[in-house]
Design a protein around this motif. Sequence first.
Motif, PDB file in Angstrom:
ATOM      1  N   ARG A   1       0.742  -1.343  -0.177  1.00  0.00           N
ATOM      2  CA  ARG A   1       0.092  -0.094   0.024  1.00  0.00           C
ATOM      3  C   ARG A   1       0.922   1.268  -0.044  1.00  0.00           C
ATOM      4  N   LEU A   2       1.929   1.349   0.721  1.00  0.00           N
ATOM      5  CA  LEU A   2       2.706   2.395   0.747  1.00  0.00           C
ATOM      6  C   LEU A   2       3.463   2.516  -0.661  1.00  0.00           C
ATOM      7  N   ASP A   3       3.970   1.481  -1.221  1.00  0.00           N
ATOM      8  CA  ASP A   3       4.925   1.581  -2.386  1.00  0.00           C
ATOM      9  C   ASP A   3       3.941   2.056  -3.567  1.00  0.00           C
ATOM     10  N   TYR A   4       2.559   1.442  -3.635  1.00  0.00           N
ATOM     11  CA  TYR A   4       1.814   1.471  -4.716  1.00  0.00           C
ATOM     12  C   TYR A   4       0.629   2.525  -4.442  1.00  0.00           C
ATOM     13  N   PRO A   5       0.608   3.714  -4.562  1.00  0.00           N
ATOM     14  CA  PRO A   5      -0.316   4.700  -4.328  1.00  0.00           C
ATOM     15  C   PRO A   5      -1.750   4.392  -4.987  1.00  0.00           C
ATOM     16  N   GLY A   6      -3.028   4.557  -4.230  1.00  0.00           N
ATOM     17  CA  GLY A   6      -4.049   4.321  -4.979  1.00  0.00           C
ATOM     18  C   GLY A   6      -4.451   2.874  -5.021  1.00  0.00           C
ATOM     19  N   THR A   7      -3.788   1.911  -4.471  1.00  0.00           N
ATOM     20  CA  THR A   7      -4.076   0.568  -4.525  1.00  0.00           C
ATOM     21  C   THR A   7      -4.844   0.122  -3.373  1.00  0.00           C
ATOM     22  N   ARG A   8      -5.503  -0.983  -3.598  1.00  0.00           N
ATOM     23  CA  ARG A   8      -6.478  -1.616  -2.593  1.00  0.00           C
ATOM     24  C   ARG A   8      -6.220  -3.094  -2.105  1.00  0.00           C
ATOM     25  N   GLY A   9      -5.897  -3.145  -0.895  1.00  0.00           N
ATOM     26  CA  GLY A   9      -5.677  -4.726  -0.426  1.00  0.00           C
ATOM     27  C   GLY A   9      -6.971  -5.105   0.328  1.00  0.00           C
ATOM     28  N   PHE A  10      -6.919  -6.330   0.558  1.00  0.00           N
ATOM     29  CA  PHE A  10      -7.885  -7.244   1.625  1.00  0.00           C
ATOM     30  C   PHE A  10      -7.210  -7.945   2.587  1.00  0.00           C
ATOM     31  N   ILE A  11      -7.697  -7.748   3.841  1.00  0.00           N
ATOM     32  CA  ILE A  11      -7.100  -8.778   4.982  1.00  0.00           C
ATOM     33  C   ILE A  11      -8.328  -9.306   5.460  1.00  0.00           C
ATOM     34  N   GLY A  12      -8.338 -10.541   5.592  1.00  0.00           N
ATOM     35  CA  GLY A  12      -9.489 -11.180   5.779  1.00  0.00           C
ATOM     36  C   GLY A  12      -9.447 -12.503   6.812  1.00  0.00           C
ATOM     37  N   ARG A  13     -10.321 -12.760   7.533  1.00  0.00           N
ATOM     38  CA  ARG A  13     -10.440 -14.063   8.394  1.00  0.00           C
ATOM     39  C   ARG A  13     -11.881 -14.435   8.665  1.00  0.00           C
TER      40      ARG A  13
ATOM     41  N   GLY B   1     -12.184  -7.825   6.061  1.00  0.00           N
ATOM     42  CA  GLY B   1     -13.428  -8.578   5.898  1.00  0.00           C
ATOM     43  C   GLY B   1     -13.588  -9.741   6.564  1.00  0.00           C
ATOM     44  N   TYR B   2     -14.777 -10.263   6.591  1.00  0.00           N
ATOM     45  CA  TYR B   2     -14.984 -11.802   7.160  1.00  0.00           C
ATOM     46  C   TYR B   2     -15.228 -12.763   6.116  1.00  0.00           C
ATOM     47  N   THR B   3     -14.964 -13.927   6.114  1.00  0.00           N
ATOM     48  CA  THR B   3     -15.074 -14.917   4.910  1.00  0.00           C
ATOM     49  C   THR B   3     -16.131 -15.922   5.547  1.00  0.00           C
ATOM     50  N   ALA B   4     -16.734 -15.949   6.450  1.00  0.00           N
ATOM     51  CA  ALA B   4     -17.599 -17.257   6.952  1.00  0.00           C
ATOM     52  C   ALA B   4     -18.719 -17.171   6.044  1.00  0.00           C
ATOM     53  N   TYR B   5     -19.408 -18.184   6.079  1.00  0.00           N
ATOM     54  CA  TYR B   5     -20.660 -18.363   5.176  1.00  0.00           C
ATOM     55  C   TYR B   5     -21.844 -17.631   6.012  1.00  0.00           C
ATOM     56  N   ALA B   6     -22.913 -16.905   5.486  1.00  0.00           N
ATOM     57  CA  ALA B   6     -23.734 -16.267   6.313  1.00  0.00           C
ATOM     58  C   ALA B   6     -25.083 -16.610   5.290  1.00  0.00           C
ATOM     59  N   PRO B   7     -26.105 -17.213   6.304  1.00  0.00           N
ATOM     60  CA  PRO B   7     -27.349 -17.540   5.264  1.00  0.00           C
ATOM     61  C   PRO B   7     -27.979 -16.241   4.607  1.00  0.00           C
ATOM     62  N   THR B   8     -27.663 -15.281   4.917  1.00  0.00           N
ATOM     63  CA  THR B   8     -28.444 -14.049   4.381  1.00  0.00           C
ATOM     64  C   THR B   8     -27.521 -13.436   3.462  1.00  0.00           C
ATOM     65  N   ASP B   9     -26.190 -13.953   3.177  1.00  0.00           N
ATOM     66  CA  ASP B   9     -25.261 -13.848   2.121  1.00  0.00           C
ATOM     67  C   ASP B   9     -24.849 -15.019   1.477  1.00  0.00           C
ATOM     68  N   HIS B  10     -25.280 -15.838   0.988  1.00  0.00           N
ATOM     69  CA  HIS B  10     -24.962 -17.293   0.827  1.00  0.00           C
ATOM     70  C   HIS B  10     -24.180 -17.079  -0.477  1.00  0.00           C
ATOM     71  N   LYS B  11     -24.265 -15.969  -1.452  1.00  0.00           N
ATOM     72  CA  LYS B  11     -23.606 -15.808  -2.539  1.00  0.00           C
ATOM     73  C   LYS B  11     -22.177 -14.989  -2.196  1.00  0.00           C
ATOM     74  N   TYR B  12     -21.936 -14.579  -1.212  1.00  0.00           N
ATOM     75  CA  TYR B  12     -20.810 -13.836  -0.626  1.00  0.00           C
ATOM     76  C   TYR B  12     -20.770 -12.509  -1.382  1.00  0.00           C
ATOM     77  N   THR B  13     -21.798 -11.797  -1.572  1.00  0.00           N
ATOM     78  CA  THR B  13     -22.041 -10.567  -2.308  1.00  0.00           C
ATOM     79  C   THR B  13     -21.124  -9.421  -1.556  1.00  0.00           C
ATOM     80  N   ARG B  14     -20.967  -9.544  -0.154  1.00  0.00           N
ATOM     81  CA  ARG B  14     -20.159  -8.533   0.352  1.00  0.00           C
ATOM     82  C   ARG B  14     -18.542  -8.748  -0.056  1.00  0.00           C
ATOM     83  N   ILE B  15     -17.985  -9.648  -0.592  1.00  0.00           N
ATOM     84  CA  ILE B  15     -16.816 -10.047  -1.148  1.00  0.00           C
ATOM     85  C   ILE B  15     -16.992  -9.676  -2.689  1.00  0.00           C
TER      86      ILE B  15
END
Length: 440
Positions: free
Chosen positions: A49-61, A108-122
């Motif tokens: 993120r520091l070396d490449y301005p304007g880029t977007r990373g993701f950290i999840g569990r 972000g979180y990666t667990a399955y959620a019945p209200t988001d079974h297609k992982y639209t948040r990701i």
Amino acid sequence: MMNDIILSGKQETALDFLENKKSVKQVLYGGSAGPGKTTLGCIWQIERRLDYPGTRGFIGRRTLKDLKDTTLMTFIELEQTFYSNEGITYDFQKNRINFPNGSLIYLGYTAYAPTDHKYTRIGGLEITDAFVDEASESPEDAINILSSRIRYKLINGMQKMLLCTNPTIGWMKNKWIKDLQGKPIILPEHQVYVPALIDDNPDKEFVKVYKAGLELLPLADRQRLLHGDWDYIQNDSPFITEFNEEKQVGDFIIDEAYPLWLTFDFNIDPCTCLLFQEKRDGVYFLKEVQVRGGTEKLCQELKLYMSHKNAIFVTGDRSGNSGSTSAGIDDRSLITDYTIIKKELRLNDFAFKHNKNANKQLEYSRRLVNYAFRNTNICFDRSMVQTIQDIKNAKVDENEKLVKDRQTYKLDCFDAMRYGINAIFPKGINDIDRKRIMHN
């Protein structure tokens, strides 16, 4: 800043794949506890993120709570120790980490959620790269969808994802390490596994203290977290309580002086046969043969053993007397798995033993198998990796019923073994006692 941080050789190897190898899109890093998995992921994300301005990373569990209680704590510690002058800020309402050059990291979180079974948040994200901590806890679908979202301002045109984990049973082991038959996975060009153990950590004082704690863990946890063993076994309610690997596993070969038994479990994927012999001093399981595609295909593999100079006997799952996995009609007769075996292996009716009636009840089978293991010399050739694994994994529930899960533990070799023991001791415990007295 990375020059100020001491990295292990394994961490540097993983970073080389992530930064310099264009063909590699996914890196799996880890093994035991303590080799710097989370540190690696956090440093990689900060530096990018520091070396490449304007880029977007993701950290999840798997869950946001786990992410914030563990991974994020490491991230903040590293940021405050090595990057405190970089102006990095945290927006916990939006679950983002912001950089003054316009870069950001989504949390972000990666667990399955019945209200988001297609992982639209990701699926709605547009990201440059991703780091998932303890990735084996995440559903495979979530990882696949996340991977598909790596397409925003790609660095040097490369899609990159870092997955870190300790050994677990499940999809990650089956896709990255070993398949359900225990055979090592040959990874495609875009995936690399970098195994790392606690001894790889460059902080030797940390290693000394942490390792001492891991040594006190129960056996299964030591196997997994100290030794990074993907074949660890954790079974609190084993179906077979009398198995002793040190005494019952060795090097054995087919003996032409004794009949050869073939015991079958019928499925399309896989179809299974174990080869064993009953000798004066015990029962020896010698080979396991598994193929995808059904009984006829399995028989092609078994023809290698049909030159055996003594008798050949066949037993197995009684369902093989019904329509086969490749069912049909031949000369107005129902094709069964056993008729296929008879035809393909050129056997006569005398070869088929104790396979006509219904399978024994599991409760009966469990008593019989454990009694045989305790009172008879039941041995396995060490090449029978899946059979031995099945014996260790087979468990019972609170009602002492066999727990079966075709996705995780198919137990086909285990079932074939049970059918074989049922066949050579058709009168059950009385047969075991009689033969034991006769051979003593």
